[in-house]
Design an enzyme around this catalytic site. Sequence first.
Site, PDB file in Angstrom:
ATOM      1  N   ARG A  66      37.644  34.762  40.397  1.00 44.93           N
ATOM      2  CA  ARG A  66      37.823  33.327  40.167  1.00 44.93           C
ATOM      3  C   ARG A  66      37.290  32.942  38.791  1.00 44.93           C
ATOM      4  NH1 ARG A  66      32.420  32.316  43.094  1.00 44.93           N
ATOM      5  NH2 ARG A  66      33.216  32.864  45.145  1.00 44.93           N
ATOM      6  N   ASN A  69      44.385  32.995  41.367  1.00 49.23           N
ATOM      7  CA  ASN A  69      44.719  32.378  40.075  1.00 49.23           C
ATOM      8  C   ASN A  69      44.931  33.386  38.947  1.00 49.23           C
ATOM      9  OD1 ASN A  69      44.840  29.531  40.353  1.00 49.23           O
ATOM     10  ND2 ASN A  69      42.632  29.482  40.738  1.00 49.23           N
ATOM     11  N   ASP A  88      46.391  20.336  43.648  1.00 46.95           N
ATOM     12  CA  ASP A  88      46.334  19.287  42.612  1.00 46.95           C
ATOM     13  C   ASP A  88      46.949  17.994  43.182  1.00 46.95           C
ATOM     14  OD1 ASP A  88      46.444  21.394  39.854  1.00 46.95           O
ATOM     15  OD2 ASP A  88      47.142  22.032  41.815  1.00 46.95           O
ATOM     16  N   ARG A  97      44.673  16.329  45.677  1.00 46.56           N
ATOM     17  CA  ARG A  97      43.557  15.668  44.969  1.00 46.56           C
ATOM     18  C   ARG A  97      44.041  14.327  44.388  1.00 46.56           C
ATOM     19  NH1 ARG A  97      41.701  21.368  42.209  1.00 46.56           N
ATOM     20  NH2 ARG A  97      40.059  21.873  43.720  1.00 46.56           N
ATOM     21  N   THR A 123      35.533  26.600  44.858  1.00 42.75           N
ATOM     22  CA  THR A 123      36.245  25.644  45.710  1.00 42.75           C
ATOM     23  C   THR A 123      36.922  26.444  46.819  1.00 42.75           C
ATOM     24  OG1 THR A 123      38.278  25.822  44.400  1.00 42.75           O
ATOM     25  CG2 THR A 123      36.756  24.072  43.786  1.00 42.75           C
TER      26      THR A 123
END
Length: 423
Positions: free
Chosen positions: A176, A215, A243, A246, A325
């Site tokens: 990460r 990612n 995203d 959020r 997260t």
Amino acid sequence: MHDFAIEINRNLSSENTSIAAHNEDEARRTLSRNKKLNIAHNGFKNQQITISDIVILTSLRTYYRSFLNKIVFFPNSEMNIRTKILWNVQPHLENVGDKVSIIGAGMVGIATAVSVLGTGVTKNLVLVDAFGDKVKGEVMDLQQGSLFLKYPRISGGNDFSATQGSKLCIITAGVRQEAGESRLTLAQRNSDIMVKLVPELIKYSPETILLMVGNPCDVLTYVAWKVSGLPQHKVLGAGTTLDTQRFRVLIAKKFRVNPANVHAWIIGEHGDNSIPLWSSVNISGMKLKDLNPLIGRHNDPEKWIDLHREVIGAAGAIQELKGYTNWGVGMSVAAMARSILGNKLAIYPVSVNANGKYGIADDIFLPLPAVLGSNGVCDIINLNLSPEELASLQDTAALLKTVQDGIHIKGADVKCKCRRCRT
Ligand SMILES: NC(=O)C1=CN([C@@H]2O[C@H](COP(=O)(O)OP(=O)(O)OC[C@H]3O[C@@H](n4cnc5c(N)ncnc54)[C@H](O)[C@@H]3O)[C@@H](O)[C@H]2O)C=CC1
Ligand SMILES: CC(=O)C(=O)O
């Protein structure tokens, strides 16, 4: 008294019998030496069965270790007690066709597992991680909560064979980013992991759907597509689902309504180059842009643009506080899995191949709203973008192409098309 026994259910007669051995190795050797076994046992003596007649019995799973995925071993004493209590009628099925495997039992993998288990997405969840002790511990821990779950079957380890026959593989393995670091910096490192891991998954589940979470999510989805050889509708990434949620939560707070009733999308890239679609944000059909034509622009006196800045900064802000997260993404990945396994045809902004859409003329994986069903990606929504939104999407596609083209896919059974290999 032999230490191990094999309980065998004969397919046609539905009768149980057993052979005994001093240990599991001896039993394995006997089975692999003789494709046919003479079985001496109470009710039916010297019957011959073939290995293909043998089907597993799967209750009391905690105590079992499987052999050839077909035969179960357990201490003789337990088998005796079991056969005293239960008359087996039919073999218990291992896989009822909705098996989900999560690869990577780190923070995101475990949050995804808990969300999947809590919402009853699958009747068969498998966790795999390179770090064997950790994943075994996680599986044991989860199993001990299984009496509170809708479907209690959880297993796993560090052997990819456990994923055999998965309908969906969710990939959360990988490193990460640090707070403040771009996700794109992880591209080569996590791509190297995918090049090793994806072929293993395909080996055991050639018909699977791959859902990429690691990612940089969009770029890794491209790598997984390349390496897996799967059709494009079967390879997708979590994209900008997190995203977007959020964004919706932040808008909902402003209006003091439920985020489920805020309709808004972020597309383009899971990360710093994400694109909020201000032109279509609405609550009950009331478009915010009709009421504030400057919404999302730098010169908007209401500064709605700050919400998007907050979305971009959200991962870093949480990482500053707790180091990583995991819950937000875990819950949304479980929801996507639910749409796929339940053929719900729900729409999520997932990483898909954008070739041929919005003027993009290359195989570039980026997040666009898409319909998810049991085939994987069923449709991609043809959005009515404003000219600015379209231009931003094309810029982001060009950026992602640069990153994709920079990745050296080493060791996989595909021709690497990175800039270095092409020149
Ligand atoms: N798409 C999204 O919205 C989000 C993506 N992420 C990404 O998810 C990934 C995982 O994050 P965390 O769980 O926090 O990391 P973590 O470090 O807690 O867990 C990663 C796990 O992957 C395992 N792993 C590494 N290589 C492996 C291999 N070859 N086979 C099997 N397992 C392997 C490690 O042993 C470790 O347990 C990161 O790339 C992170 O950036 C994180 C949050 C949101
Ligand atoms: C880590 C990450 O990608 C996120 O929370 O958005």
